[in-house]
Each structure stands twice: as structure tokens, then as C-alpha cells.
Design a protein around this motif. Sequence first.
Motif, PDB file in Angstrom:
ATOM      1  N   UNK A  89      40.352  47.853  53.407  1.00 45.80           N
ATOM      2  CA  UNK A  89      39.955  47.189  52.164  1.00 45.80           C
ATOM      3  C   UNK A  89      40.931  46.071  51.819  1.00 45.80           C
ATOM      4  N   UNK A  90      42.224  46.359  51.892  1.00 46.51           N
ATOM      5  CA  UNK A  90      43.221  45.347  51.533  1.00 46.51           C
ATOM      6  C   UNK A  90      43.180  44.154  52.484  1.00 46.51           C
ATOM      7  N   UNK A 144      40.879  38.365  43.314  1.00 43.36           N
ATOM      8  CA  UNK A 144      40.378  39.730  43.547  1.00 43.36           C
ATOM      9  C   UNK A 144      41.311  40.710  42.857  1.00 43.36           C
ATOM     10  N   UNK A 145      40.733  41.613  42.096  1.00 42.93           N
ATOM     11  CA  UNK A 145      41.489  42.675  41.448  1.00 42.93           C
ATOM     12  C   UNK A 145      41.167  43.991  42.144  1.00 42.93           C
ATOM     13  N   UNK A 182      41.281  38.472  53.066  1.00 44.95           N
ATOM     14  CA  UNK A 182      40.498  37.464  53.790  1.00 44.95           C
ATOM     15  C   UNK A 182      39.655  36.628  52.841  1.00 44.95           C
ATOM     16  N   UNK A 183      39.041  37.256  51.853  1.00 46.03           N
ATOM     17  CA  UNK A 183      38.034  36.534  51.068  1.00 46.03           C
ATOM     18  C   UNK A 183      38.591  35.917  49.787  1.00 46.03           C
ATOM     19  N   UNK A 184      39.766  36.401  49.293  1.00 43.80           N
ATOM     20  CA  UNK A 184      40.268  35.952  47.997  1.00 43.80           C
ATOM     21  C   UNK A 184      41.503  35.066  48.160  1.00 43.80           C
ATOM     22  N   UNK A 185      41.574  34.049  47.316  1.00 43.78           N
ATOM     23  CA  UNK A 185      42.747  33.170  47.336  1.00 43.78           C
ATOM     24  C   UNK A 185      43.923  33.807  46.611  1.00 43.78           C
ATOM     25  N   UNK A 186      43.656  34.787  45.759  1.00 45.60           N
ATOM     26  CA  UNK A 186      44.717  35.505  45.052  1.00 45.60           C
ATOM     27  C   UNK A 186      44.274  36.955  44.902  1.00 45.60           C
ATOM     28  N   UNK A 187      45.179  37.897  45.208  1.00 47.57           N
ATOM     29  CA  UNK A 187      44.872  39.327  45.115  1.00 47.57           C
ATOM     30  C   UNK A 187      45.827  39.967  44.119  1.00 47.57           C
ATOM     31  N   UNK A 188      45.275  40.684  43.168  1.00 49.23           N
ATOM     32  CA  UNK A 188      46.051  41.395  42.156  1.00 49.23           C
ATOM     33  C   UNK A 188      45.771  42.888  42.306  1.00 49.23           C
ATOM     34  N   UNK A 189      46.825  43.671  42.487  1.00 50.20           N
ATOM     35  CA  UNK A 189      46.673  45.126  42.587  1.00 50.20           C
ATOM     36  C   UNK A 189      46.945  45.733  41.221  1.00 50.20           C
ATOM     37  N   UNK A 233      31.331  41.261  41.145  1.00 48.75           N
ATOM     38  CA  UNK A 233      31.776  39.868  41.184  1.00 48.75           C
ATOM     39  C   UNK A 233      31.164  39.098  40.018  1.00 48.75           C
ATOM     40  N   UNK A 234      32.018  38.407  39.288  1.00 46.42           N
ATOM     41  CA  UNK A 234      31.564  37.611  38.160  1.00 46.42           C
ATOM     42  C   UNK A 234      32.720  36.796  37.615  1.00 46.42           C
ATOM     43  N   UNK A 235      32.575  36.309  36.402  1.00 40.26           N
ATOM     44  CA  UNK A 235      33.586  35.455  35.778  1.00 40.26           C
ATOM     45  C   UNK A 235      34.476  36.275  34.858  1.00 40.26           C
ATOM     46  N   UNK A 236      35.780  36.209  35.111  1.00 42.54           N
ATOM     47  CA  UNK A 236      36.785  36.878  34.287  1.00 42.54           C
ATOM     48  C   UNK A 236      37.819  35.825  33.884  1.00 42.54           C
ATOM     49  N   UNK A 237      37.992  35.618  32.588  1.00 45.19           N
ATOM     50  CA  UNK A 237      38.937  34.601  32.089  1.00 45.19           C
ATOM     51  C   UNK A 237      38.688  33.235  32.740  1.00 45.19           C
ATOM     52  N   UNK A 238      37.410  32.919  32.925  1.00 49.98           N
ATOM     53  CA  UNK A 238      37.044  31.623  33.482  1.00 49.98           C
ATOM     54  C   UNK A 238      37.187  31.513  34.987  1.00 49.98           C
ATOM     55  N   UNK A 239      37.571  32.600  35.662  1.00 52.09           N
ATOM     56  CA  UNK A 239      37.773  32.560  37.119  1.00 52.09           C
ATOM     57  C   UNK A 239      36.712  33.395  37.843  1.00 52.09           C
ATOM     58  N   UNK A 240      36.271  32.894  39.002  1.00 50.61           N
ATOM     59  CA  UNK A 240      35.396  33.667  39.878  1.00 50.61           C
ATOM     60  C   UNK A 240      36.205  34.846  40.405  1.00 50.61           C
ATOM     61  N   UNK A 241      35.827  36.049  39.985  1.00 51.20           N
ATOM     62  CA  UNK A 241      36.657  37.230  40.241  1.00 51.20           C
ATOM     63  C   UNK A 241      35.842  38.345  40.884  1.00 51.20           C
ATOM     64  N   UNK A 242      36.467  38.981  41.862  1.00 48.73           N
ATOM     65  CA  UNK A 242      35.896  40.164  42.504  1.00 48.73           C
ATOM     66  C   UNK A 242      36.764  41.360  42.145  1.00 48.73           C
ATOM     67  N   UNK A 243      36.142  42.431  41.634  1.00 48.98           N
ATOM     68  CA  UNK A 243      36.853  43.670  41.345  1.00 48.98           C
ATOM     69  C   UNK A 243      36.419  44.706  42.379  1.00 48.98           C
ATOM     70  N   UNK A 244      37.399  45.307  43.036  1.00 47.50           N
ATOM     71  CA  UNK A 244      37.139  46.237  44.146  1.00 47.50           C
ATOM     72  C   UNK A 244      37.583  47.637  43.744  1.00 47.50           C
ATOM     73  N   UNK A 245      36.819  48.647  44.198  1.00 48.90           N
ATOM     74  CA  UNK A 245      37.132  50.033  43.868  1.00 48.90           C
ATOM     75  C   UNK A 245      36.515  50.479  42.568  1.00 48.90           C
ATOM     76  N   UNK A 246      35.357  49.936  42.240  1.00 56.47           N
ATOM     77  CA  UNK A 246      34.686  50.205  40.966  1.00 56.47           C
ATOM     78  C   UNK A 246      33.814  51.459  41.087  1.00 56.47           C
ATOM     79  N   UNK A 247      34.098  52.525  40.340  1.00 57.39           N
ATOM     80  CA  UNK A 247      33.199  53.681  40.357  1.00 57.39           C
ATOM     81  C   UNK A 247      31.817  53.301  39.820  1.00 57.39           C
ATOM     82  N   UNK A 248      30.798  53.715  40.554  1.00 57.65           N
ATOM     83  CA  UNK A 248      29.416  53.377  40.204  1.00 57.65           C
ATOM     84  C   UNK A 248      28.586  54.640  40.064  1.00 57.65           C
TER      85      UNK A 248
END
Length: 392
Positions: free
Chosen positions: A372-373, A355-356, A378-385, A297-312
Motif C-alpha cells: 500500500x505504501x 494522499x492521507x 507512486x500515485x501521490x506527490x505528497x504522502x501524509x501518514x 478521492x475528492x477535494x480536501x482543503x482545496x487539494x485533490x486528495x486520496x484517503x487510504x485505509x477507509x473503513x467501508x
Amino acid sequence: MGGPKLSVVIPYKQRLRNFRVALAALAEQTLPAHEFEIVVGALEYSPEYLEACREYADRLTVVSVLVDEEWNLSRSRNLALRQVSGEVVVFLDADLALPPRCLETVYDRYYADGQNVCVVGQIVGLDGRSDREAETADLPEHQRFRELLTALEAAPDERHDKRWRFDPFVLPWTLVWGAFIVVPTASVRRHGLLFDEGFRGWGGEDQEWGYRVHAAGIPIVRGQDVYGLHLPHVRDVSSNFREFDVNMDHFLTKWPVLDVELFRAFDMWGANRSYEEIRHEIAAIAPGPKGALGVARGTVDGRDTLVVGVPLTAPAGGPPEIVDPAVRGLFEASPRVLPLVGLALPFAGESVEECRVLPTVARLSERYRKAVLDEVSRIARRVVTETVGPAV
């Protein structure tokens, strides 16, 4: 040295009828009275409570810590826990009555040789009832408790508690229900095993305590021939589970790891059933000995963004790191990274602008993918797949 074998810690507020039964059962233990003490964290100044203690002053050692505060189960236990002098702490709710041989069995079987183990006792008759009848004194559990306790001791191999009928417990800390648990006092002090007073109302504080017990390397076991009779009391089940939801969010915020995420998403039974399956799925998506799926979770293009499914990956002794440089490059500054699949997330509803969802999520089996979906919706105002994602 020289203290009692056991310290029975009881949290108390407005449970007088049940507390009297619990004291009566403790007064009839086969373990000699000088070998255990009762330490009560009482969150009220009640003459009736003091009178109940006075009735047993010639048979029991009862130490009371009295403060006039709102109910907080963890606070009550902690007040008592700081005053114990026994080798072993027995956490016992005021709504539990023990059969006569119980304390002797606990000590002789599990602690007489200095064992370092956390024993969980069966809770017999816990049914979550919420009827007003539980306020009266004419129920069998109040009037015939001795008869019921005798019957329990006559059938020591019965599995009355559903936790004893479930296997396997791959997450042993989920076994821990605070109404009856036992642990060495030295272990409590060595590892700072107080209860988290940030939990409010009903539920979750005992499993979180158990999580820390497990993390400290203390084995958690189901006690053999260790059980207590649960005494009825009024419940508001709907209110309890609303409080439990809030407490589970606190638990996951404090410990954002897969084990706790599964517990939050699927309850204790589902978490234990799912743990090995989802670990195998994650290993196939994010291979390697330290591979995991996470969120950033951080800032992407000026928006508070959550990226889900990130390999760590998780370097030894260090925080989890994003594997793919393209994902790292999305963020304007270093994001907050959590090793969570996304089944349950410690964020409030609609608190994230966008959320991406990376394609890695689509590789999860249907049950987990749907969870997950649902959670990101629930938590994001906009979801991008995303259709193009990290190379793994």
C-alpha cells in the motif's frame, strides 16, 4: 437447432505457418467434420491465408471474416464470435494444435447433456520464447507435430500446464488463458460475453472475460484430457509485459474490486495465495458482514486528495459508503469511493496532489502494508501518514 456441435473461433494475423499446422490438426479430429466449424477473425487481406483455407476446403468448414485492421486480439475474436452457429464455442489461438480426440472429448464429456460450464484447456509447451529461431519451419513443433500430439494423447493424466499443478484456485477466473477456452454459445449471447476491445497488445483481456464469465455464475473448470500443443512464434517478452501493465490498469479501472486489485498487485498466483489471508485481515480491521477497506478521492482543503485505509460498508444493492463521519467530513463534496485496499490503484503516477494514509493501514501485515505504501508513493506527490484515524 440443426447447426454443428462446436464452433472453433480462431483470431488471426500473420501466423501462417502455425495456422497451417493448426488446420492440419483440426482436419484429423475424430469428431466428424460436419459436427464442427472453424470461424476465423482475420485482420488482414492475405492471399496466402486464403490459400491455406482452400487447401482444407474438402475436409473442413472454414468461415472467414476478413478486415484490414491493426492487430487487436479481442476485435479478432469478436468478429468471428458474431458468426458462429455451433452449440458450443471453442476459443483457440492460431498457435495451438489439438490432438485428434480433443474436440470429441470436449463435447462428449462437458456439453453433450447441455451443461453450462466454461472449460479451460491445458496449453502444452508455452514457454514465452523470444528467439528468432521460432520463425523457421524446422522446429519439432512444426515438423513433428503429429508425433508430439500422439504422445500427448498417450498420457492423458499428465499435468503439463502449470495451472494444473497449482491449488487452490479461489479466484477461478484467473485460470482463463485465451489460447484454449470453451463455453456454450447460448451463455455467450445471454450474458453478452464478447471480449473487451479496449485491451491492446498482449495480456489481460482473457482474464477480464473470465471475470465476467464467473460473475455470470458459469462454473470455470480445468478440463480433464483437454489440451493443445503450443506452436513456437517470435515474442518480444519485454514489450508484452509493458502492454500487460497497461491492460491491467484498464482491468482494474473497469472492475475496482479486491479480487482484481490482488491480481494487479501480485499476479494470478499471488492473488490466489493471498485472497483468504487478506480477507481475514480486512475483516479484523473493518468488522461486520459488509465491512471492507477502501479509498476515497475528492477535494480536501482545496487539494485533490486520496484517503487510504477507509473503513467501508456496502448496503445491499448500493455503492460502498464511508463508515466514519470524521472521514466523510474531510471532503468538501462527496468523494469517489472505491472498495480497494490500496495494493493497486487505478490512478496514474503522481496524479494525486496529496494522499492521507489512515492508521488502519498500519494494522495490515507487513507485506500488504508495504504494498500500500509503495502504491501511494507512486500515485501521490505528497504522502501524509495519519496518527489518529477512524473509530472502528
